[in-house]
Each structure stands twice: as C-alpha cells, then as structure tokens.
Design a protein around this motif. Structure first.
Motif, PDB file in Angstrom:
ATOM      1  N   LEU A 205      -5.844   7.423  11.545  1.00 11.29           N
ATOM      2  CA  LEU A 205      -6.336   8.341  10.518  1.00 11.29           C
ATOM      3  C   LEU A 205      -6.115   7.785   9.120  1.00 11.29           C
ATOM      4  O   LEU A 205      -7.005   7.875   8.250  1.00 11.29           O
ATOM      5  CB  LEU A 205      -5.614   9.684  10.672  1.00 11.29           C
ATOM      6  CG  LEU A 205      -6.181  10.889   9.925  1.00 11.29           C
ATOM      7  CD1 LEU A 205      -7.619  11.176  10.359  1.00 11.29           C
ATOM      8  CD2 LEU A 205      -5.304  12.124  10.177  1.00 11.29           C
ATOM      9  N   ASN A 206      -4.972   7.160   8.872  1.00  6.87           N
ATOM     10  CA  ASN A 206      -4.688   6.626   7.536  1.00  6.87           C
ATOM     11  C   ASN A 206      -5.484   5.359   7.247  1.00  6.87           C
ATOM     12  O   ASN A 206      -5.862   5.112   6.094  1.00  6.87           O
ATOM     13  CB  ASN A 206      -3.185   6.389   7.381  1.00  6.87           C
ATOM     14  CG  ASN A 206      -2.453   7.679   7.026  1.00  6.87           C
ATOM     15  OD1 ASN A 206      -2.454   8.110   5.883  1.00  6.87           O
ATOM     16  ND2 ASN A 206      -1.858   8.299   8.032  1.00  6.87           N
ATOM     17  N   GLN A 207      -5.749   4.553   8.274  1.00  8.07           N
ATOM     18  CA  GLN A 207      -6.647   3.413   8.062  1.00  8.07           C
ATOM     19  C   GLN A 207      -8.040   3.905   7.680  1.00  8.07           C
ATOM     20  O   GLN A 207      -8.689   3.345   6.800  1.00  8.07           O
ATOM     21  CB  GLN A 207      -6.710   2.564   9.335  1.00  8.07           C
ATOM     22  CG  GLN A 207      -5.432   1.816   9.651  1.00  8.07           C
ATOM     23  CD  GLN A 207      -5.542   1.027  10.950  1.00  8.07           C
ATOM     24  OE1 GLN A 207      -6.608   0.963  11.572  1.00  8.07           O
ATOM     25  NE2 GLN A 207      -4.430   0.432  11.371  1.00  8.07           N
ATOM     26  N   TRP A 208      -8.441   4.975   8.334  1.00  8.55           N
ATOM     27  CA  TRP A 208      -9.770   5.522   8.069  1.00  8.55           C
ATOM     28  C   TRP A 208      -9.865   6.095   6.658  1.00  8.55           C
ATOM     29  O   TRP A 208     -10.826   5.803   5.935  1.00  8.55           O
ATOM     30  CB  TRP A 208     -10.077   6.611   9.099  1.00  8.55           C
ATOM     31  CG  TRP A 208     -11.343   7.364   8.815  1.00  8.55           C
ATOM     32  CD1 TRP A 208     -12.604   6.988   9.122  1.00  8.55           C
ATOM     33  CD2 TRP A 208     -11.449   8.618   8.144  1.00  8.55           C
ATOM     34  NE1 TRP A 208     -13.506   7.932   8.687  1.00  8.55           N
ATOM     35  CE2 TRP A 208     -12.827   8.946   8.083  1.00  8.55           C
ATOM     36  CE3 TRP A 208     -10.522   9.500   7.591  1.00  8.55           C
ATOM     37  CZ2 TRP A 208     -13.280  10.116   7.480  1.00  8.55           C
ATOM     38  CZ3 TRP A 208     -10.977  10.668   6.997  1.00  8.55           C
ATOM     39  CH2 TRP A 208     -12.343  10.966   6.949  1.00  8.55           C
TER      40      TRP A 208
ATOM     41  N   PRO B 173      -7.088  11.432  -8.957  1.00  8.95           N
ATOM     42  CA  PRO B 173      -5.997  11.611  -7.996  1.00  8.95           C
ATOM     43  C   PRO B 173      -6.162  10.675  -6.806  1.00  8.95           C
ATOM     44  O   PRO B 173      -7.279  10.330  -6.401  1.00  8.95           O
ATOM     45  CB  PRO B 173      -6.128  13.084  -7.580  1.00  8.95           C
ATOM     46  CG  PRO B 173      -7.556  13.420  -7.856  1.00  8.95           C
ATOM     47  CD  PRO B 173      -7.962  12.606  -9.044  1.00  8.95           C
ATOM     48  N   ARG B 174      -5.035  10.255  -6.239  1.00 11.84           N
ATOM     49  CA  ARG B 174      -5.042   9.361  -5.103  1.00 11.84           C
ATOM     50  C   ARG B 174      -4.549  10.095  -3.855  1.00 11.84           C
ATOM     51  O   ARG B 174      -3.676  10.946  -3.926  1.00 11.84           O
ATOM     52  CB  ARG B 174      -4.147   8.146  -5.363  1.00 11.84           C
ATOM     53  CG  ARG B 174      -4.629   7.230  -6.468  1.00 11.84           C
ATOM     54  CD  ARG B 174      -3.671   6.083  -6.715  1.00 11.84           C
ATOM     55  NE  ARG B 174      -2.389   6.537  -7.233  1.00 11.84           N
ATOM     56  CZ  ARG B 174      -1.243   6.506  -6.551  1.00 11.84           C
ATOM     57  NH1 ARG B 174      -1.230   6.027  -5.306  1.00 11.84           N
ATOM     58  NH2 ARG B 174      -0.112   6.930  -7.081  1.00 11.84           N
ATOM     59  N   VAL B 175      -5.115   9.717  -2.714  1.00 12.95           N
ATOM     60  CA  VAL B 175      -4.623  10.240  -1.440  1.00 12.95           C
ATOM     61  C   VAL B 175      -3.510   9.315  -0.969  1.00 12.95           C
ATOM     62  O   VAL B 175      -3.730   8.130  -0.710  1.00 12.95           O
ATOM     63  CB  VAL B 175      -5.751  10.313  -0.391  1.00 12.95           C
ATOM     64  CG1 VAL B 175      -5.185  10.751   0.963  1.00 12.95           C
ATOM     65  CG2 VAL B 175      -6.842  11.272  -0.841  1.00 12.95           C
ATOM     66  N   LEU B 176      -2.293   9.836  -0.878  1.00 14.72           N
ATOM     67  CA  LEU B 176      -1.144   9.032  -0.520  1.00 14.72           C
ATOM     68  C   LEU B 176      -0.966   8.920   0.997  1.00 14.72           C
ATOM     69  O   LEU B 176      -0.512   7.881   1.491  1.00 14.72           O
ATOM     70  CB  LEU B 176       0.123   9.661  -1.127  1.00 14.72           C
ATOM     71  CG  LEU B 176       0.072   9.928  -2.638  1.00 14.72           C
ATOM     72  CD1 LEU B 176       1.314  10.671  -3.086  1.00 14.72           C
ATOM     73  CD2 LEU B 176      -0.091   8.611  -3.401  1.00 14.72           C
ATOM     74  N   PHE B 177      -1.341   9.960   1.703  1.00 17.70           N
ATOM     75  CA  PHE B 177      -1.066   9.997   3.139  1.00 17.70           C
ATOM     76  C   PHE B 177      -1.910  11.102   3.767  1.00 17.70           C
ATOM     77  O   PHE B 177      -2.202  12.112   3.129  1.00 17.70           O
ATOM     78  CB  PHE B 177       0.439  10.266   3.376  1.00 17.70           C
ATOM     79  CG  PHE B 177       0.874  10.179   4.810  1.00 17.70           C
ATOM     80  CD1 PHE B 177       0.991   8.954   5.438  1.00 17.70           C
ATOM     81  CD2 PHE B 177       1.185  11.328   5.530  1.00 17.70           C
ATOM     82  CE1 PHE B 177       1.407   8.863   6.763  1.00 17.70           C
ATOM     83  CE2 PHE B 177       1.600  11.251   6.854  1.00 17.70           C
ATOM     84  CZ  PHE B 177       1.711  10.005   7.466  1.00 17.70           C
ATOM     85  N   MET B 178      -2.316  10.926   5.023  1.00 16.57           N
ATOM     86  CA  MET B 178      -3.073  11.947   5.739  1.00 16.57           C
ATOM     87  C   MET B 178      -2.537  12.052   7.156  1.00 16.57           C
ATOM     88  O   MET B 178      -2.250  11.045   7.798  1.00 16.57           O
ATOM     89  CB  MET B 178      -4.566  11.618   5.765  1.00 16.57           C
ATOM     90  CG  MET B 178      -5.436  12.675   6.413  1.00 16.57           C
ATOM     91  SD  MET B 178      -7.201  12.255   6.324  1.00 16.57           S
ATOM     92  CE  MET B 178      -7.924  13.714   7.069  1.00 16.57           C
ATOM     93  N   THR B 179      -2.401  13.264   7.624  1.00 21.73           N
ATOM     94  CA  THR B 179      -1.908  13.471   8.980  1.00 21.73           C
ATOM     95  C   THR B 179      -2.609  14.663   9.614  1.00 21.73           C
ATOM     96  O   THR B 179      -3.091  15.556   8.907  1.00 21.73           O
ATOM     97  CB  THR B 179      -0.382  13.709   8.991  1.00 21.73           C
ATOM     98  OG1 THR B 179       0.081  13.779  10.341  1.00 21.73           O
ATOM     99  CG2 THR B 179      -0.026  15.017   8.290  1.00 21.73           C
ATOM    100  N   GLN B 180      -2.680  14.646  10.945  1.00 23.69           N
ATOM    101  CA  GLN B 180      -3.206  15.804  11.659  1.00 23.69           C
ATOM    102  C   GLN B 180      -2.019  16.649  12.084  1.00 23.69           C
ATOM    103  O   GLN B 180      -1.191  16.246  12.897  1.00 23.69           O
ATOM    104  CB  GLN B 180      -4.032  15.397  12.881  1.00 23.69           C
ATOM    105  CG  GLN B 180      -4.650  16.586  13.596  1.00 23.69           C
ATOM    106  CD  GLN B 180      -5.637  16.199  14.686  1.00 23.69           C
ATOM    107  OE1 GLN B 180      -5.957  15.031  14.841  1.00 23.69           O
ATOM    108  NE2 GLN B 180      -6.113  17.186  15.437  1.00 23.69           N
TER     109      GLN B 180
END
Length: 463
Positions: A376-379, A397-404
C-alpha cells in the motif's frame, strides 16, 4: 394461576445454531398474537398496532426460557375461506402450523370462541400436534371467569394471560416447555453460519417476489398493494450451491424520524436488518425512473458499511426506449456508487436471478479485501509522485504513511503533514479502486494530519 410478569433478564439470545423446537403462534386477526410473541421472546421485536392485519408473513424469532432455547413464529391472522391477500396470509399461517412442533392458538378471552376460532380448532385437531389454547386479554382475576368457556374448543385447558401486561406469561412459558419435544444434539450445527443478505428497497419493487423466486416456493406474502411486508422475514435459501440467509424487509417510504405507527417500527426493523446483514441487495424498479426514495435506500446501505449489489428488477418490462433513459439515469443518479455490483433481473419470470449469487460473492470479497501495508505504501508513494497534492498558500501537504485499519468495510488511514483537499482524497480513493478493486464495497478513508503548535489534526471521512 398467579399473576406474574416476565422481564428481559429472563431471556437470552441464543449463541449457537443448534436445532431448536419451533412454536407457531396462530389465531384470527387482532387477538394479540404479535404482542404475545414480544412477551414470549422478552423484547419488542414484532410490529404491534391496533389494526388487524399488521403481520402478513410468518416471522421467526429466537427465544429462551429457563435455559431452554426455542423459536417462536409469529403469523398473520388466520381466516377460513379467505380471498385475495387474506388467503395468502392464511396460507402462511397454515405453513407455520405444518412445520411447528407446538402450536399456540390465541383467542380473545373477552370475546369468547368465535366461528373462526372454532374453524381453527377443527384444523388443529387434524394436525395431531401439541396445542396450547391461550386466552389473551385477561388483565385481572375478574376476567378469568370467561376463560372456562374456551374448553368448548376441544383442545384442552385454556391458559389465561395478558400479553400486554405479562400476567400469566411465566406460567404459560412453563407449560410450553413441558410440551416441547427433545431436539437433536448440536452435531447438525453449521460450523460457519450462512452469509446474511438483506433485500431492501422502496415499497412494491419486488423484494418478496424475489425471495419467493429464489426459494422456489411462497415463503412470504406477495401483493400488488405496496407495504405488504412489515417485519423483516429471514429465510435460509440454497442458491448456486451455497446456503444464504436472506432477509426480506419492509419497503422504506420515509426517513425513520418522519415515519409513524407501524411504518416507524417497520423502518427501525429494516434499518436493524441492514446493519445485521453483510451485504445489501437494493432492488430498483427498472421500469420507473430512479427516485429520491431509491437514493435514500442506497445511502442507508452505504452508510451502514455493507457490501452492495444493485438489482434492477422488472427487467421484463423494459423496452429499448426505457433502456436508453435508464442508462442516463444510472450515469447521473448513481455516479457516486459506480463501484457497486449491478444485475438486471426479473423476480416475476426468474430472468437472470442466478446472477445474484456471483454478484453477492464478488461484493463480499471486496468487502473483506485487505492490502498489505508495504504494498500500500509503495502504491501511494508512486501515486503522489505522479500526481502530487496541489500547492496551497505556497505549501503542499505530504502523505507520510498509509495503512489499512480494517475490513468489512475496508478502512484506510492517511497520515499526512497537513490537511488534504477533499477532492484529492476522493482522487486517492478512485485510484485505489482502479488498482486494487474493492468491487461492491464502500471504502472508509480517514486523514490524520500531523499536529502542530497544539492544534489537532484534521480528519476527512470518505465513502
């Protein structure tokens, strides 16, 4: 018989799927069957109103008394020689009697045995099953003197109760347990219960007809008059090699807060049925324009976070001109749920109803889909590099991290350096669906912005 009143603490919801004895509550219209059912199960679940004919189908409820589990089946008013919809209601009551282990015949003690009650007694004599005559509406000791006349029905001792106030209900339950057969052990229990599917839609779109078509028998009453179904009706149905638990619900006319009387309680039951289901099959009448009511029903299913299938019913009534306009209505009215599974069916003729099971399975797969955090974070990194967030006030703004964070439905959390524009969040969700699927399921997207100078971060929910 002493006065007693059962309370909800005397009951418990069954936690297993063991086979349980079935008790059918029957009688002529407006003798208090649904009120008695609510008393027996210890909660207000069956719709009750001072109007004959509120209950139309046979509705099963789980109950427990003194550690013994059983199923109570509420039925519509039974009348001999009924015609039209009344005949269909009577047929449901007769089906409940045929499949029950114990039958309760409810009689209005204040009125006494009527011709209809005597006709019902003759039918029950032939049934050769345990029968309990319940003399209802005995609110005090003075009314008990009228009960003895019900011995004339020839079904044994009548038991006086007040379903409304609970008088005598505990003694009645004790008698009921004594007449129940011993059921098989839990060897027949399903290891995993059937998937729950709620059939929802505005009145008269064909929900009950579809349930009967899937079951290949008349499980529920069907009538051209809108609003025939009031209580949710559960049915186990074998479809495409799998057992499903379908729930036929009342047609939603108004918002719950705007409804009144029977419609208010029916709306609450429908809302509860949707929330208890895993997937909602929303029926639309394809021969009519998509209405605000249709949109509201769809929103209810989406807001509940259920997997979603849109079934365009009455497809046999759609000609080429209607298809032309329907395509444009779908593009305009359903553009926010392009991810939903869609099937074109005819509950009346059976056209394409076999497509429902694959569509439901696909929706459930999307509802339970999970993407590994690393993937997900690579994507998300590649997505933002290709199309970064617009610059606002000289900053982006930057997206630092994404999780399900979860499934059923899929829930995602974006940790960012600042608030994201709602349009950008919708862009991320759209690309997430394009690349990973999640077909047939809503998605919950939350943005958690990094706190600065003591200010809390922002959250942007999305469906």
């Amino acid at each position: 018989m002493t006065q007693d009143s059962t309370t909800p603490s005397d009951f418990a919801t069954p936690e297993t799927t063991e086979p349980t004895p079935v008790v059918a509550v029957v009688g002529r219209p407006n003798v208090g069957k649904s009120t008695l059912v609510n008393r027996l199960i210890g909660r207000r679940q069956a719709v009750v109103e001072d109007t004959p004919g509120v209950t139309r189908d046979r509705i099963a409820y789980d109950a427990q008394w003194n550690g013994r589990r059983f199923t109570v089946v509420d039925t519509g008013g039974w009348e001999p020689d009924a015609e039209g919809r009344a005949a269909a209601i009577a047929a449901q009551a007769e089906a409940a009697m045929a499949t029950a282990d114990v039958i309760m015949l409810v009689v209005d003690a204040l009125v006494g045995a009527t011709d209809v009650d005597e006709a019902a007694a003759r039918v029950l004599h032939r049934a050769k099953k345990p029968v309990i005559v319940v003399a209802n509406k005995v609110d005090d000791a003075r009314a008990e003197s009228d009960v003895s006349a019900l011995w004339s029905l020839g079904l044994g001792e009548p038991f006086p109760v007040s379903a409304l106030h609970g008088r005598g209900s505990g003694d009645l339950l004790d008698v009921l347990l004594a007449k129940m057969p011993t059921m098989p052990s839990a060897d027949q229990r399903l290891e995993n219960g059937p998937r729950r599917v709620a059939l929802v839609g505005r009145p008269n779109v064909g929900k009950s007809s579809l349930l009967n078509q899937l079951a290949k028998e008349d499980r529920v009453v069907v009538d051209s008059v809108a609003g025939t179904t009031v209580d949710p009706v559960d049915s186990l149905i074998e479809l495409d090699g799998e057992t499903w638990q379908f729930v036929d619900t009342a047609g939603l006319r108004k918002r719950v807060k705007q409804a009144s009387g029977t419609e208010y309680y029916a709306s609450l039951r429908t809302q509860s049925a949707v929330e208890a289901a895993e997937v909602a099959v929303v029926l639309l009448d394809s021969s009519e324009p998509i209405s605000e009511q249709d949109q509201r029903v769809i929103s209810q299913a989406v807001d509940a976070g259920r997997a979603l299938v849109i079934a365009f019913n009455k497809w046999d009534l759609v000609d080429e001109d209607r298809r032309y306009y329907l395509d444009r209505e779908i593009d305009r009215e359903l553009k926010r749920i392009t991810w939903a599974q869609r099937v074109n069916i005819s509950a009346m003729t059976g056209r394409a109803v076999t497509k429902l099971a694959p569509a439901i399975r696909t929706a459930l797969a999307g509802w339970e889909q999970r993407v590994p955090t690393g993937e997900l974070n690579q994507w998300i990194s590649a997505l933002i590099a290709a199309r970064p967030h617009p610059v606002r006030a000289g900053k982006a703004p930057r997206v630092l991290f994404m999780t399900q964070a979860g499934i059923r439905p899929p829930k995602f959390v974006l940790f960012t350096s600042g608030r994201l524009d709602p349009q950008y969040v919708r862009f991320i969700e759209r690309r997430l669906r394009e690349d990973f699927g999640f077909t047939g399921s809503p998605i919950a997207m939350t943005v958690k912005a990094r706190e600065r100078r003591g200010k809390p971060g922002g959250r942007t929910p999305s469906r």
